[in-house]
Design a protein around this motif. Structure first.
Motif, PDB file in Angstrom:
ATOM      1  N   SER A   4       0.839  -1.202   0.000  1.00 27.16           N
ATOM      2  CA  SER A   4       0.000   0.000   0.000  1.00 27.16           C
ATOM      3  C   SER A   4       0.876   1.255   0.000  1.00 27.16           C
ATOM      4  O   SER A   4       1.987   1.254   0.513  1.00 27.16           O
ATOM      5  CB  SER A   4      -0.917  -0.003   1.225  1.00 27.16           C
ATOM      6  OG  SER A   4      -0.143  -0.016   2.397  1.00 27.16           O
ATOM      7  N   VAL A   5       0.340   2.292  -0.617  1.00 28.31           N
ATOM      8  CA  VAL A   5       1.080   3.546  -0.824  1.00 28.31           C
ATOM      9  C   VAL A   5       0.352   4.670  -0.110  1.00 28.31           C
ATOM     10  O   VAL A   5      -0.858   4.817  -0.257  1.00 28.31           O
ATOM     11  CB  VAL A   5       1.147   3.890  -2.337  1.00 28.31           C
ATOM     12  CG1 VAL A   5       1.916   5.180  -2.565  1.00 28.31           C
ATOM     13  CG2 VAL A   5       1.741   2.748  -3.133  1.00 28.31           C
ATOM     14  N   SER A   6       1.092   5.458   0.672  1.00 31.70           N
ATOM     15  CA  SER A   6       0.510   6.680   1.243  1.00 31.70           C
ATOM     16  C   SER A   6       1.160   7.873   0.580  1.00 31.70           C
ATOM     17  O   SER A   6       2.364   7.867   0.340  1.00 31.70           O
ATOM     18  CB  SER A   6       0.804   6.788   2.738  1.00 31.70           C
ATOM     19  OG  SER A   6       0.127   5.801   3.453  1.00 31.70           O
ATOM     20  N   VAL A   7       0.361   8.888   0.292  1.00 28.52           N
ATOM     21  CA  VAL A   7       0.923  10.142  -0.210  1.00 28.52           C
ATOM     22  C   VAL A   7       0.555  11.229   0.788  1.00 28.52           C
ATOM     23  O   VAL A   7      -0.621  11.433   1.094  1.00 28.52           O
ATOM     24  CB  VAL A   7       0.377  10.487  -1.610  1.00 28.52           C
ATOM     25  CG1 VAL A   7       0.961  11.814  -2.090  1.00 28.52           C
ATOM     26  CG2 VAL A   7       0.705   9.386  -2.602  1.00 28.52           C
ATOM     27  N   VAL A   8       1.573  11.884   1.336  1.00 30.95           N
ATOM     28  CA  VAL A   8       1.362  12.912   2.354  1.00 30.95           C
ATOM     29  C   VAL A   8       1.545  14.287   1.727  1.00 30.95           C
ATOM     30  O   VAL A   8       2.545  14.536   1.063  1.00 30.95           O
ATOM     31  CB  VAL A   8       2.371  12.719   3.514  1.00 30.95           C
ATOM     32  CG1 VAL A   8       2.351  13.909   4.447  1.00 30.95           C
ATOM     33  CG2 VAL A   8       2.079  11.439   4.261  1.00 30.95           C
ATOM     34  N   ILE A   9       0.547  15.148   1.932  1.00 29.04           N
ATOM     35  CA  ILE A   9       0.598  16.463   1.296  1.00 29.04           C
ATOM     36  C   ILE A   9       0.351  17.565   2.330  1.00 29.04           C
ATOM     37  O   ILE A   9      -0.781  17.757   2.765  1.00 29.04           O
ATOM     38  CB  ILE A   9      -0.478  16.582   0.197  1.00 29.04           C
ATOM     39  CG1 ILE A   9      -0.424  15.363  -0.732  1.00 29.04           C
ATOM     40  CG2 ILE A   9      -0.320  17.873  -0.592  1.00 29.04           C
ATOM     41  CD1 ILE A   9      -1.773  14.790  -1.044  1.00 29.04           C
ATOM     42  N   PRO A  10       1.396  18.270   2.758  1.00 25.93           N
ATOM     43  CA  PRO A  10       1.173  19.404   3.656  1.00 25.93           C
ATOM     44  C   PRO A  10       0.598  20.581   2.867  1.00 25.93           C
ATOM     45  O   PRO A  10       1.094  20.896   1.784  1.00 25.93           O
ATOM     46  CB  PRO A  10       2.574  19.759   4.181  1.00 25.93           C
ATOM     47  CG  PRO A  10       3.541  19.082   3.290  1.00 25.93           C
ATOM     48  CD  PRO A  10       2.821  18.085   2.439  1.00 25.93           C
ATOM     49  N   SER A  91       6.008  11.901   0.140  1.00 27.33           N
ATOM     50  CA  SER A  91       5.570  13.252   0.508  1.00 27.33           C
ATOM     51  C   SER A  91       5.780  14.179  -0.682  1.00 27.33           C
ATOM     52  O   SER A  91       6.774  14.053  -1.401  1.00 27.33           O
ATOM     53  CB  SER A  91       6.356  13.756   1.711  1.00 27.33           C
ATOM     54  OG  SER A  91       7.736  13.739   1.436  1.00 27.33           O
ATOM     55  N   LEU A  92       4.840  15.061  -0.906  1.00 23.99           N
ATOM     56  CA  LEU A  92       5.039  16.074  -1.947  1.00 23.99           C
ATOM     57  C   LEU A  92       4.277  17.349  -1.614  1.00 23.99           C
ATOM     58  O   LEU A  92       3.371  17.358  -0.793  1.00 23.99           O
ATOM     59  CB  LEU A  92       4.691  15.562  -3.350  1.00 23.99           C
ATOM     60  CG  LEU A  92       3.385  14.843  -3.676  1.00 23.99           C
ATOM     61  CD1 LEU A  92       2.213  15.782  -3.604  1.00 23.99           C
ATOM     62  CD2 LEU A  92       3.466  14.288  -5.090  1.00 23.99           C
TER      63      LEU A  92
END
Ligand code: UDP
Ligand code: MG
Length: 307
Positions: A4-10, A91-92
């Protein structure tokens, strides 16, 4: 495909970027059915959070955290990493400067066995000249002054393996500088180059003073060399002053031009005074950090989340 892939976006005041970012990410991530998009609203004062919650109503891949106020990019990122559940976490930035199209490449490198996949900004033609110069200066000085090697142009766009994310969770530093911390962590690291795009909408949140702050924090969190530097500078100045003193004695005893030395006294007093203030300031920064770190306050406070 089992991972599974998480993408974190602040996100801080990114209302005009959320939807387009969402559609671009969804396009890319459709190849990875087990994924989550974790938006971290860092105390936005515009409609960023509303846009995110509206998207979340129709897509259960979307998770969000809303911080109780603006805690800053690094802490927003940390909040996201702490709450991401994926086997790998990417993260991006929310402004589309970090192209979502690169994500499959990052994942490929991860599957080859790398635990950290960093990205490096390539020829930064699209970045403003000022930003390019300050960023180059920043990395030059941080590498000179601290013991970890940080690549110039390293972006907060990277993939981390679950192991690395778990290691990062143990860190509770108030002066977080992930670009320095991640090389320090070790693990198998690699990097891929990318061309940063123009910011899609809105304005940069890193103005000169903020960049200066990040720079000072980066250096003083990773190195105590500036403290030694102040001693070295002090020694050099003291030596010069001593030689000048010898010269003054010579002038007094062996020549007739010993004038009341108002100018030289004023100049040297001011110079030494200024120098002392700088040295005190450097010491003060470290002392202040000790003070804050010693309180062990949380790095961020969550006011709302949907998971
Ligand atoms: N950001 C944040 N909190 C802040 C400032 C910025 O979460 O206090 C986010 C911002 O929304 C963006 C990312 O951090 O997603 C990078 O910010 P920005 O694009 O302004 O920086 P730049 O690309 O100009 O260095
Ligand atoms: Mg940006």
């Amino acid at each position: 495909m089992t991972f599974s892939v998480s993408v974190v976006i602040p996100c801080h005041n990114e209302e005009d970027n959320i939807e387009i970012l969402y559609s671009r990410l969804t396009e890319v991530l459709s190849a990875y059915p087990r994924h989550e998009l974790l938006f971290v609203d860092d105390g936005s004062t515009d409609h960023t959070l509303q846009k995110i919650t509206r998207l979340a109503e129709n897509d259960n891949h979307i998770h969000y955290l809303s911080l109780s106020r603006n805690f800053g990019h690094q802490h927003a990122l940390k909040a996201g990493l702490d709450h991401a559940s994926g086997d790998c976490v990417i993260s991006l930035d929310a402004d589309l400067q970090h192209p979502p199209a690169l994500i499959p490449l990052l994942i490929d490198r991860w599957q080859e066995g790398y635990e950290v996949v960093n990205t490096l900004r390539g020829a930064q033609k699209s970045l403003p000249l000022f930003k390019r110069i300050t960023s180059a200066l920043f990395y030059k000085s941080i590498n000179r002054l601290s013991s970890v090697e940080i690549n110039a142009g390293m972006a907060d766009f990277r993939l981390l393996d679950r192991k690395v994310v778990d290691a990062l969770k143990q860190f509770n530093e108030n002066y977080l500088f992930l670009r320095g911390l991640i090389p320090w962590l070790g693990f198998r690291q690699t990097s891929v180059a990318f061309e940063p795009a123009e910011r899609n909408a809105g304005t940069t949140k890193y103005h000169f003073t903020r960049m200066l702050r990040l720079g000072l924090d980066g250096v003083t969190s990773f190195s105590s060399k500036p403290l030694y530097l102040s001693i070295a500078v002090g020694v050099v100045i003291a030596a010069v002053a001593f030689l000048y003193g010898l010269y003054a004695v010579y002038v007094h005893f062996f020549t007739d031009n010993a004038l009341p030395g108002w100018t030289s006294i004023t100049a040297s007093v001011l110079f030494i005074g200024g120098l002392q203030l700088i040295m005190l300031g450097i010491t003060g920064i470290y002392l202040g950090k000790l003070f804050i770190e010693n309180k062990r306050r949380p790095n961020y406070i969550i006011s709302r989340k949907n998971f």
